[in-house]
Design a protein around this motif. Sequence first.
Motif: not given
Length: 231
Positions: A179-191, A197-202
């Motif tokens: 099986f393959d599992v794919k996930m997408s989400f939004r990430i927020r880096f905080l310094a 800083k916000r980005e969308s990742m998979r």
Amino acid sequence: MSTQPEESSSTPSSNSSFNTASAPRSQPSNNNNRNSSRRNYLFVHRLIVAILLLFVTVSVVNFIAWRTLNPIPPIFQVNSFHISSTTPFNSSTLNHTYYYRVVFAITNPNKKLKLFLDRFEVFVFHGKTKVSSQRMTLMPPDLSVYYPEKNSPRDFPVRGRMLMISNFLPNNKNEVINFDVKMSFRIRFLAWNWLPKRESMRVHCSHLSVKLLSAKGKGDLIGGREQCSVL
């Protein structure tokens, strides 16, 4: 009779002297209006310039800061992949209900950055065919998941329903299916607790080998922890 023309001639001269005396009084008010308009124009102009300079300064500082910090995406691994059914896989029952449970191990590799993850979407594939339903359950629920700086791996379980197809079912007792599992989400880096800083990742976790036990109606990941790629 000679006095009447003299009186009539004196009247226009007095009117003209009154008009000439009153005319210059309107000039200071006009000058005041011009000065007030000019001051308003200069104020608005300086305000716009100040806002633009502030925007440019913040943008430059933000760019330099994130170039210096160089944020690294989180590290994803699959700790376990479990499939369960209300009935055995080889049962003739028509109302089969299949579930999957994936436990991700997520690590924040950044020393000076906090991570916040949300808006998750997880899908399970067999080859190019999606075998998971749209709805899934996050444990914890779909809230922002917090990861402090440079922390050890944390488990992130996801549970959902599978849409199993007959050709995926095992013919033998111990059949292995990938099986393959794919996930997408939004990430927020905080310094420094204030610079985000916000980005969308998979994330793509491929070739997860699951041994299906037809008699028990369940399957588990074999081969240990699997590394995932972050896109």
